[in-house]
Design an enzyme around this catalytic site. Structure first.
Site, PDB file in Angstrom:
ATOM      1  N   GLU A  31      -5.199   1.851  34.020  1.00  0.00           N
ATOM      2  CA  GLU A  31      -5.476   1.899  32.349  1.00  0.00           C
ATOM      3  C   GLU A  31      -5.940   3.264  32.224  1.00  0.00           C
ATOM      4  OE1 GLU A  31      -3.659   0.041  30.220  1.00  0.00           O
ATOM      5  OE2 GLU A  31      -4.802  -1.758  31.148  1.00  0.00           O
ATOM      6  N   HIS A  32      -5.251   3.965  31.148  1.00  0.00           N
ATOM      7  CA  HIS A  32      -5.599   5.297  30.873  1.00  0.00           C
ATOM      8  C   HIS A  32      -5.183   6.287  31.889  1.00  0.00           C
ATOM      9  CE1 HIS A  32      -7.511   4.841  26.727  1.00  0.00           C
ATOM     10  NE2 HIS A  32      -7.818   3.600  27.148  1.00  0.00           N
ATOM     11  N   SER A  65      16.560  -9.919  10.695  1.00  0.00           N
ATOM     12  CA  SER A  65      15.576 -10.460  11.823  1.00  0.00           C
ATOM     13  C   SER A  65      15.362 -11.877  11.279  1.00  0.00           C
ATOM     14  CB  SER A  65      14.305  -9.582  11.272  1.00  0.00           C
ATOM     15  OG  SER A  65      13.175 -10.135  11.825  1.00  0.00           O
ATOM     16  N   GLY A 118       1.594  -7.304  18.653  1.00  0.00           N
ATOM     17  CA  GLY A 118       0.112  -6.697  18.425  1.00  0.00           C
ATOM     18  C   GLY A 118      -0.915  -7.144  19.541  1.00  0.00           C
ATOM     19  N   SER A 122       3.255  -5.574  24.082  1.00  0.00           N
ATOM     20  CA  SER A 122       4.393  -4.466  23.659  1.00  0.00           C
ATOM     21  C   SER A 122       5.608  -5.102  23.183  1.00  0.00           C
ATOM     22  CB  SER A 122       4.416  -3.619  24.839  1.00  0.00           C
ATOM     23  OG  SER A 122       4.839  -2.212  24.335  1.00  0.00           O
ATOM     24  N   SER A 124       6.835  -3.955  20.422  1.00  0.00           N
ATOM     25  CA  SER A 124       7.975  -3.148  19.927  1.00  0.00           C
ATOM     26  C   SER A 124       8.845  -2.504  21.089  1.00  0.00           C
ATOM     27  CB  SER A 124       7.025  -1.955  19.144  1.00  0.00           C
ATOM     28  OG  SER A 124       6.242  -1.365  20.235  1.00  0.00           O
ATOM     29  N   GLU A 156       9.627   5.393  19.423  1.00  0.00           N
ATOM     30  CA  GLU A 156       8.346   5.037  18.947  1.00  0.00           C
ATOM     31  C   GLU A 156       7.286   6.289  18.445  1.00  0.00           C
ATOM     32  OE1 GLU A 156       5.777   2.127  19.369  1.00  0.00           O
ATOM     33  OE2 GLU A 156       7.174   0.881  20.559  1.00  0.00           O
ATOM     34  N   ASP A 168       5.708   1.015  28.941  1.00  0.00           N
ATOM     35  CA  ASP A 168       5.962  -0.196  28.258  1.00  0.00           C
ATOM     36  C   ASP A 168       7.305  -0.503  28.310  1.00  0.00           C
ATOM     37  OD1 ASP A 168       3.410  -0.162  27.726  1.00  0.00           O
ATOM     38  OD2 ASP A 168       3.551  -0.303  25.490  1.00  0.00           O
TER      39      ASP A 168
HETATM   40  P1  ADP Z   1       2.899  -4.348  19.886  1.00  0.00           P
HETATM   41  O1  ADP Z   1       1.605  -4.094  20.388  1.00  0.00           O
HETATM   42  O2  ADP Z   1       3.259  -6.029  20.174  1.00  0.00           O
HETATM   43  O3  ADP Z   1       4.073  -3.696  20.508  1.00  0.00           O
HETATM   44  P2  ADP Z   1       3.361  -2.881  17.619  1.00  0.00           P
HETATM   45  O4  ADP Z   1       2.551  -2.669  16.482  1.00  0.00           O
HETATM   46  O5  ADP Z   1       3.618  -1.741  18.507  1.00  0.00           O
HETATM   47  O6  ADP Z   1       2.659  -4.089  18.368  1.00  0.00           O
HETATM   48  O7  ADP Z   1       4.768  -3.304  17.275  1.00  0.00           O
HETATM   49  C1  ADP Z   1       5.097  -4.418  16.378  1.00  0.00           C
HETATM   50  C2  ADP Z   1       6.177  -4.356  15.363  1.00  0.00           C
HETATM   51  O8  ADP Z   1       7.484  -4.381  16.313  1.00  0.00           O
HETATM   52  C3  ADP Z   1       6.561  -5.402  14.604  1.00  0.00           C
HETATM   53  O9  ADP Z   1       5.664  -4.728  13.311  1.00  0.00           O
HETATM   54  C4  ADP Z   1       7.761  -5.277  14.176  1.00  0.00           C
HETATM   55  O10 ADP Z   1       8.050  -4.215  13.599  1.00  0.00           O
HETATM   56  C5  ADP Z   1       8.391  -5.079  15.397  1.00  0.00           C
HETATM   57  N1  ADP Z   1       8.835  -6.366  16.099  1.00  0.00           N
HETATM   58  C6  ADP Z   1       8.149  -6.988  17.150  1.00  0.00           C
HETATM   59  N2  ADP Z   1       8.533  -8.274  17.292  1.00  0.00           N
HETATM   60  C7  ADP Z   1       9.680  -8.337  16.487  1.00  0.00           C
HETATM   61  C8  ADP Z   1      10.527  -9.352  16.302  1.00  0.00           C
HETATM   62  N3  ADP Z   1      10.509 -10.621  16.858  1.00  0.00           N
HETATM   63  N4  ADP Z   1      11.627  -9.225  15.369  1.00  0.00           N
HETATM   64  C9  ADP Z   1      11.579  -8.128  14.488  1.00  0.00           C
HETATM   65  N5  ADP Z   1      10.588  -7.002  14.698  1.00  0.00           N
HETATM   66  C10 ADP Z   1       9.603  -7.183  15.741  1.00  0.00           C
HETATM   67 MG    MG Z   2       3.940  -1.399  20.313  1.00  0.00          MG
END
Ligand code: ADP
Ligand code: MG
Length: 388
Positions: A31-32, A65, A118, A122, A124, A156, A168
């Site tokens: 990590e890091h 979506s 979140g 990951s 995103s 990103e 990721d």
């Molecule tokens: P994480 O840590 O899970 O990556 P992020 O904030 O970086 O969290 O990314 C989350 C974002 O990714 C959500 O707000 C949305 O925009 C997109 N996302 C994640 N899962 C989905 C999904 N199943 N359908 C559509 N968008 C998604």
């Molecule tokens: Mg993310």
């Protein structure tokens, strides 16, 4: 999930889609270390994002979506980032593929998944990689996995406004069932390591807190590392990052660095060493050793690197005391998010009960438990036609 996505696509767009999948990821240890060109040890999980896609013969991309129950359209020759919106990840990948010279024409797309947003898995990155994989598959581009991962990372940065490393997206693209990826963040290449946990299982505990310190601390830590490298370079000609300092030289480093910088450098140097030791431990099935390394990683992140928080320390330390737990550590950037725990499968129910009761009593929060299994990386799934 596959069927749901395909069915949704067909009822929305009345054509038969191509289906792509990309998983979320965990990081076992390391990590890091990425921004000092060190080593990380991620693995894809079974949870992921599915994307159904088909050409529509237009100049517009029509998206739906499933999880947000929202539509979104954009013209291929006129679109811009929409930070905070799920569609920004689609536009980001389209923009980067276009920039790389791929000719994309109008398409319809349905997105759905089962990664808690979140939570530290990951979602995103999985989304970007699934989108890239689906577009590549639909148009026959055969974009290499590494490029998809790099476009995902860049998307990103540019479209979501998150300055992340490559780990990721890389893990989501290259993951292999039952294997972790010992990833070298200097060369962006990896070694697959069997990650078999026998009678033990991995489970995340989500602290459900996110302290606002995260961004400033992240920048400060990066700067501290860079400052250490500048000082150490006088004594180690040619070093680029802390990755170039061998573990054996820790004492020497302590003598060379100011007292406030040393613990930060120490985390980097020892954490990179722990990644290699963890790789060795998994290769030889030494799960006890692996668990001990998880604990050491947490202690280092908390005490030396100072990126943990009360909640994460409490979760990790409580976990260490529970029977059947081999190891536990904070996972991710810190100041909130999840702990990763290696727990005897037969003891998981008791583990959850104990952690939940203790955390609730101390912080008034009921944590989430997310079991994870190491799954496969991104791929095009077979075209399934429900009309047949
Ligand atoms: P994480 O840590 O899970 O990556 P992020 O904030 O970086 O969290 O990314 C989350 C974002 O990714 C959500 O707000 C949305 O925009 C997109 N996302 C994640 N899962 C989905 C999904 N199943 N359908 C559509 N968008 C998604
Ligand atoms: Mg993310």
């Amino acid at each position: 999930m596959q069927t749901t996505i395909t069915q949704t696509f067909q009822s929305h767009f009345s054509t038969v889609p191509l289906l792509a999948f990309a998983p979320g990821r965990i990081n076992l240890i390391g990590e890091h270390t990425d921004y000092q060109e060190g080593f990380v040890f991620p693995a894809a999980v079974e949870q992921g994002i599915w994307v159904a896609i088909q050409k529509n013969g237009l100049t517009v991309c029509r998206l739906y979506s499933l999880d947000f129950d929202q539509e979104f359209s954009f013209e291929l020759d006129a679109f811009s980032p929409k930070k905070g919106h799920w569609a920004t990840y689609v536009m980001g990948m389209v923009a980067l593929l276009q920039q790389a010279g791929y000719q994309i024409t109008g398409f319809d797309m349905v997105i759905g998944g089962n990664i808690p947003v979140g939570s530290g898995l990951s979602s995103s990155a999985a989304l970007s990689v699934a989108i890239g994989t689906s577009i590549s598959g639909l148009f026959g581009f055969q974009v290499p996995k590494k490029s998809i991962a790099l476009y995902g990372q860049k998307s990103e940065h540019l479209f979501a406004g998150v300055k992340c490393g490559i780990m990721d997206q890389y893990a989501s693209a290259f993951g292999v069932k039952g294997k972790a990826l010992l990833l070298d963040c200097r060369s962006n290449s990896h070694e697959e390591v069997p990650a078999e946990f026998g009678e033990y299982s991995l489970i995340l505990v989500n602290s459900k807190v996110k302290h606002s310190l995260a961004d400033t601390a992240y920048n400060k830590r990066r700067e501290a590392c860079e400052e250490s490298v500048r000082i150490l370079a006088k004594h180690y000609p040619g070093i680029k990052t802390l990755r170039d300092i061998p573990l054996e030289d820790l004492e020497k480093v302590e003598n060379l660095l100011p007292a406030e910088l040393y613990p930060k450098a120490k985390h980097l140097i020892t954490e990179i060493a722990r990644v290699h030791l963890a790789g060795k431990a998994l290769k030889s099935g030494e799960l006890q050793t692996f668990g001990t390394l998880l604990k050491a990683s947490h202690a280092s992140l908390s005490k030396d690197y100072e990126v943990s928080c009360e909640e994460l320390d409490f979760l990790a330390e409580t976990s260490w005391k529970i029977d059947g737990v081999l190891g536990s550590r904070m996972m991710g950037g810190g100041f909130g998010g999840c702990t990763l725990n290696l727990v005897k499968t037969s003891e998981i129910a008791i583990f959850e009960k104990k952690i939940e009761a203790a955390y609730l009593e101390k912080f008034g929060i009921i944590p989430d438990f997310i079991p994870v299994k190491i799954g496969s990386g991104s791929s095009i799934l077979e075209e399934i036609s429900l009309a047949d």
